[in-house]
Motif scaffolding. Structure first.
Motif, mmCIF file in Angstrom:
data_model
loop_
_atom_site.group_PDB
_atom_site.id
_atom_site.type_symbol
_atom_site.label_atom_id
_atom_site.label_comp_id
_atom_site.label_asym_id
_atom_site.label_seq_id
_atom_site.Cartn_x
_atom_site.Cartn_y
_atom_site.Cartn_z
ATOM 1 N N TYR A 220 4.822 -20.482 -7.635
ATOM 2 C CA TYR A 220 5.719 -19.322 -7.576
ATOM 3 C C TYR A 220 5.134 -18.133 -8.327
ATOM 4 C CZ TYR A 220 9.835 -16.383 -8.231
ATOM 5 O OH TYR A 220 10.701 -15.314 -8.255
ATOM 6 N N THR A 221 4.549 -18.401 -9.495
ATOM 7 C CA THR A 221 3.919 -17.331 -10.268
ATOM 8 C C THR A 221 2.771 -16.715 -9.487
ATOM 9 O OG1 THR A 221 4.458 -18.512 -12.319
ATOM 10 C CG2 THR A 221 2.813 -16.765 -12.478
ATOM 11 N N THR A 222 1.966 -17.569 -8.871
ATOM 12 C CA THR A 222 0.845 -17.086 -8.060
ATOM 13 C C THR A 222 1.345 -16.218 -6.908
ATOM 14 O OG1 THR A 222 -0.411 -19.096 -8.582
ATOM 15 C CG2 THR A 222 -1.149 -17.787 -6.699
ATOM 16 N N PHE A 223 2.411 -16.669 -6.240
ATOM 17 C CA PHE A 223 2.978 -15.912 -5.128
ATOM 18 C C PHE A 223 3.447 -14.530 -5.596
ATOM 19 C CE2 PHE A 223 6.749 -14.586 -2.711
ATOM 20 C CZ PHE A 223 6.216 -14.526 -1.433
ATOM 21 N N CYS A 224 4.110 -14.474 -6.730
ATOM 22 C CA CYS A 224 4.609 -13.199 -7.250
ATOM 23 C C CYS A 224 3.459 -12.239 -7.562
ATOM 24 C CB CYS A 224 5.445 -13.425 -8.505
ATOM 25 S SG CYS A 224 7.015 -14.267 -8.192
ATOM 26 N N LEU A 225 2.401 -12.756 -8.173
ATOM 27 C CA LEU A 225 1.246 -11.914 -8.500
ATOM 28 C C LEU A 225 0.546 -11.422 -7.241
ATOM 29 C CD1 LEU A 225 -0.242 -13.890 -11.542
ATOM 30 C CD2 LEU A 225 1.013 -11.729 -11.589
ATOM 31 N N LEU A 226 0.413 -12.294 -6.251
ATOM 32 C CA LEU A 226 -0.206 -11.896 -4.995
ATOM 33 C C LEU A 226 0.641 -10.840 -4.279
ATOM 34 C CD1 LEU A 226 -1.437 -15.342 -3.583
ATOM 35 C CD2 LEU A 226 -2.844 -13.524 -4.558
ATOM 36 N N ALA A 227 1.952 -11.025 -4.297
ATOM 37 C CA ALA A 227 2.844 -10.063 -3.656
ATOM 38 C C ALA A 227 2.745 -8.699 -4.340
ATOM 39 C CB ALA A 227 4.285 -10.576 -3.699
ATOM 40 N N PHE A 228 2.709 -8.693 -5.664
ATOM 41 C CA PHE A 228 2.577 -7.435 -6.403
ATOM 42 C C PHE A 228 1.249 -6.756 -6.075
ATOM 43 C CE2 PHE A 228 0.929 -5.269 -10.228
ATOM 44 C CZ PHE A 228 1.869 -4.250 -10.317
ATOM 45 N N SER A 229 0.171 -7.540 -6.029
ATOM 46 C CA SER A 229 -1.151 -6.988 -5.710
ATOM 47 C C SER A 229 -1.160 -6.375 -4.310
ATOM 48 C CB SER A 229 -2.217 -8.082 -5.799
ATOM 49 O OG SER A 229 -2.260 -8.655 -7.095
ATOM 50 N N ALA A 230 -0.559 -7.075 -3.354
ATOM 51 C CA ALA A 230 -0.511 -6.569 -1.984
ATOM 52 C C ALA A 230 0.258 -5.257 -1.904
ATOM 53 C CB ALA A 230 0.118 -7.613 -1.067
ATOM 54 N N MET A 231 1.365 -5.161 -2.638
ATOM 55 C CA MET A 231 2.158 -3.931 -2.609
ATOM 56 C C MET A 231 1.403 -2.759 -3.227
ATOM 57 S SD MET A 231 6.094 -5.163 -3.329
ATOM 58 C CE MET A 231 5.742 -6.430 -4.558
ATOM 59 N N ILE A 232 0.675 -3.012 -4.310
ATOM 60 C CA ILE A 232 -0.100 -1.944 -4.951
ATOM 61 C C ILE A 232 -1.207 -1.453 -4.013
ATOM 62 C CG2 ILE A 232 -1.692 -1.415 -6.841
ATOM 63 C CD1 ILE A 232 1.243 -1.497 -7.651
ATOM 64 N N ILE A 233 -1.892 -2.379 -3.364
ATOM 65 C CA ILE A 233 -2.956 -1.997 -2.425
ATOM 66 C C ILE A 233 -2.370 -1.216 -1.251
ATOM 67 C CG2 ILE A 233 -4.709 -2.874 -0.824
ATOM 68 C CD1 ILE A 233 -5.030 -5.287 -2.722
ATOM 69 N N ALA A 234 -1.217 -1.652 -0.747
ATOM 70 C CA ALA A 234 -0.565 -0.939 0.357
ATOM 71 C C ALA A 234 -0.179 0.472 -0.060
ATOM 72 C CB ALA A 234 0.667 -1.712 0.817
ATOM 73 N N LEU A 235 0.274 0.640 -1.298
ATOM 74 C CA LEU A 235 0.643 1.964 -1.803
ATOM 75 C C LEU A 235 -0.578 2.878 -1.884
ATOM 76 C CD1 LEU A 235 2.744 3.875 -3.054
ATOM 77 C CD2 LEU A 235 2.201 2.870 -5.288
ATOM 78 N N VAL A 236 -1.671 2.341 -2.429
ATOM 79 C CA VAL A 236 -2.916 3.113 -2.510
ATOM 80 C C VAL A 236 -3.409 3.480 -1.109
ATOM 81 C CG1 VAL A 236 -5.343 3.033 -3.208
ATOM 82 C CG2 VAL A 236 -3.575 2.117 -4.727
ATOM 83 N N SER A 237 -3.288 2.525 -0.180
ATOM 84 C CA SER A 237 -3.725 2.763 1.194
ATOM 85 C C SER A 237 -2.947 3.898 1.836
ATOM 86 C CB SER A 237 -3.563 1.479 2.024
ATOM 87 O OG SER A 237 -3.863 1.702 3.373
ATOM 88 N N SER A 238 -1.637 3.937 1.607
ATOM 89 C CA SER A 238 -0.806 4.981 2.217
ATOM 90 C C SER A 238 -1.074 6.355 1.629
ATOM 91 C CB SER A 238 0.674 4.624 2.048
ATOM 92 O OG SER A 238 1.050 4.665 0.681
ATOM 93 N N LYS A 239 -1.524 6.399 0.378
ATOM 94 C CA LYS A 239 -1.745 7.682 -0.291
ATOM 95 C C LYS A 239 -3.166 8.208 -0.126
ATOM 96 C CE LYS A 239 2.370 8.006 -2.187
ATOM 97 N NZ LYS A 239 3.305 9.102 -1.811
ATOM 98 N N ILE A 240 -4.148 7.301 -0.078
ATOM 99 C CA ILE A 240 -5.546 7.728 -0.148
ATOM 100 C C ILE A 240 -6.340 7.357 1.100
ATOM 101 C CG2 ILE A 240 -7.701 7.547 -1.460
ATOM 102 C CD1 ILE A 240 -5.991 6.912 -3.939
ATOM 103 N N ILE A 241 -6.350 6.073 1.454
ATOM 104 C CA ILE A 241 -7.271 5.576 2.476
ATOM 105 C C ILE A 241 -6.801 5.892 3.884
ATOM 106 C CG2 ILE A 241 -8.498 3.526 3.304
ATOM 107 C CD1 ILE A 241 -8.064 2.289 0.543
#
Length: 431
Positions: free
Chosen positions: A4-25
Motif C-alpha cells: 500500500y505504501t509503495t502504491f501511494c508513492l507511485l501514485a504521487f510520483s505519477a501525479m507530479i510527472i503528469a503535472l510537469v507534463s501539462s505545464k512544460i512538456i
C-alpha cells in the motif's frame, strides 16, 4: 515498505510527472510518465553497472512488492476496461460491427502466425534454438492491441469517427481473443497434456462467450439496481461495484473478466445513462470515471517503465528484442491490409485508415503482464542460464516501450491529416 505504501508513492510520483507534463512538456501524460519511469530505471541500472551507486536491488524489491502482473490482471484492469466500455457509443459500434469483428479475429490470428514464424526463422538463423511453439506464444501476447494504451493515448486525439471506432472497438475486444490464444498455446508449451481441438473450442466458449454473457447479465443487474434509486451518490457507488465485486466473480465462473467489464460498461454507458441515472448523476458520471481512469492509468504507465528493474537484459537477448519491433509492426500492417480486403469492397474509408490503425495499434501493460505470467524453469537448450520467460519478457518490453514512446508520440500528425481529408470530403458532399 508495504504494498500500500509503495502504491501511494507511485501514485504521487505519477501525479507530479503528469503535472510537469501539462505545464512544460506538452505531451500526453501517459507517454511522459512512461518515459520518466524508464529514464529512472535506466539511471539506476547504469549507476549499478559502473559501481557508482547501487540501488537496483532495493528499487527492484520495491517494484516487485506491487507485482505488476497481479496489479494489472487482478486489479486495475477491470476498472480501466469498464471505464472504456462506459464511453463507447453503441450506435457507432453497430455501424462498424463487421470491421471490428474482422480486425479482432482475422487480424489477431494472422499477426500471431506472422510474428511466430518470422521470429522462429530469425532465431534459427542466428543459432538460438527457440522452439516454434514459444515463438507463437510471443505472437499471441503481442498481437492484440492493448485497450488501455489505445484508450489512454489515441482516443484523446479525436480521429475521424469510423477510424476511432474501429481502433477503440478492436482494442476493447481483441484482448479476449488474444487471451484465449495465449492460454491455449501456454497449455501446448508448458503442459504435459496437449489440449485437443475440442478443449480449445471449449476454452473459447467458456472464456470469451461466457465473459460476454456474464457481462450482459451483470450490466442488466446493475441497471436495475441503479434505476431503483434517485440518490446520485449511491448510483455512482453502484457503478464501482461492477469492476470490483463483478470482476472478482469472473474467477469463480472461469469466464473472461476483461470482456465482461467491456460489455457491462457499454450497457451502463448507453442504456442506464439515458434511463436509470438521476440528472445529478448524469452530470457527474463521466467526470467521476475520467478521474478514476486517469489516476489508475498514471500508476500503471509508471509501473510499465519501472519493470525494467525486474529483469536483466543479456547480450544474446538484445538482437532478438530489436528484431521483434519491426517484425511486430510488419505483422500488424499485413493483418490490417488483409482484414480490409473483407470489408473494403462494401464501403468507402478514409485513405489514412490503414496507416492509423497500423501505427495506432499500441501495445502496453497487458502484453507485459501476460509475459510475466509465463512460468520459470524452462531453459533454452544450449544457452546457459537463459529461460524462455526471460527471452519473451525482454522482447515484449522492447516492443511495448517502442509502441508507447515512439508510436504514441508520433500518431498525432497522421490523425490530423485524416481529419483534414475527412473535412474536405464532407465539404464536397455538402456542396
Amino acid at each position: 515498505m508495504t504494498a500500500y505504501t509503495t502504491f501511494c508513492l507511485l501514485a504521487f510520483s505519477a501525479m507530479i510527472i503528469a503535472l510537469v507534463s501539462s505545464k512544460i512538456i506538452k505531451l500526453q501524460s501517459t507517454i511522459t510518465i512512461t518515459a520518466s519511469a524508464l529514464m529512472i530505471s535506466l539511471t539506476i541500472v547504469l549507476l549499478g553497472q559502473f559501481d557508482i551507486f547501487s540501488l537496483q536491488e532495493i528499487a527492484a524489491q520495491v517494484v516487485a512488492q506491487m507485482s505488476f502482473s497481479n496489479f494489472l490482471l487482478d486489479g486495475v484492469l477491470g476498472f480501466l476496461l469498464f471505464a472504456g466500455g462506459l464511453f463507447v457509443k453503441l450506435g457507432q459500434f453497430k455501424d462498424q460491427k463487421w470491421e471490428i469483428a474482422t480486425l479482432t479475429a482475422v487480424g489477431t490470428l494472422l499477426s500471431t502466425l506472422i510474428v511466430g514464424y518470422g521470429l522462429y526463422y530469425f532465431l534459427q538463423a542466428i543459432d538460438i534454438p527457440f522452439d516454434l511453439i514459444h515463438c507463437f506464444l510471443f505472437g499471441a501476447l503481442i498481437s492484440p492491441t492493448d485497450p488501455i494504451a489505445v484508450l489512454a493515448i489515441v482516443k484523446k486525439l479525436h480521429a475521424p469517427t469510423r477510424i476511432s471506432t474501429q481502433i477503440e472497438g478492436e482494442s476493447l475486444f481483441n484482448d479476449g481473443f488474444g487471451f484465449v490464444l495465449f492460454v491455449t498455446l501456454s497449455a501446448f508449451a508448458f503442459s504435459d497434456v496437449e489440449p485437443t481441438a475440442l478443449d480449445v473450442a471449449q476454452l473459447f466458449a467458456v472464456e470469451a462467450l461466457g465473459g460476454i454473457t456474464y457481462g450482459f447479465f451483470l450490466g442488466l443487474l446493475f441497471h436495475l439496481l441503479i434505476s431503483s434509486t434517485n440518490d446520485h451518490s449511491l448510483e455512482l457507488m453502484l457503478t464501482l461495484a461492477i469492476p470490483t465485486a463483478g470482476y472478482v466473480c469472473t474467477e469463480f465462473f472461469h469466464v473472461s473478466g476483461p470482456l465482461a467489464m467491456v460489455v457491462s460498461g457499454i450497457i451502463i454507458g448507453n442504456w442506464t445513462r439515458k434511463t436509470g441515472f438521476s440528472e445529478d448523476s448524469k452530470q457527474h458520471l463521466d467526470r467521476f470515471w475520467e478521474v478514476v481512469d486517469e489516476f489508475l492509468n498514471g500508476v500503471l504507465f509508471l509501473m510499465i517503465g519501472l519493470t525494467l528493474l525486474l529483469f536483466d537484459i543479456r547480450e544474446k537477448e538484445l538482437l532478438p528484442a530489436l528484431f521483434a519491433i519491426p517484425l511486430v509492426l510488419c505483422a500488424r500492417y499485413i493483418s490490417i491490409k488483409v482484414s480490409y480486403l473483407f470489408f473494403k469492397p462494401f464501403r468507402q474509408y478514409n485513405p489514412m485508415s490503414v496507416r492509423i490503425l497500423w501505427w495506432g495499434g499500441l501495445r502496453g501493460g497487458l502484453a507485459l503482464a501476460l509475459a510475466l505470467t509465463i512460468p520459470t524453469g524452462y531453459p533454452i537448450d544450449a544457452l546457459d542460464n537463459l529461460e524462455v520467460r526471460d527471452f519473451i519478457v525482454v522482447m515484449t518490453f522492447a516492443v511495448v516501450m517502442f509502441s508507447i514512446l515512439v508510436q504514441g508520440s508520433t500518431i498525432t500528425p497522421m490523425i490530423k491529416k485524416a481529419t483534414t481529408i475527412q473535412q474536405r470530403y464532407e465539404n464536397k458532399s455538402d456542396s
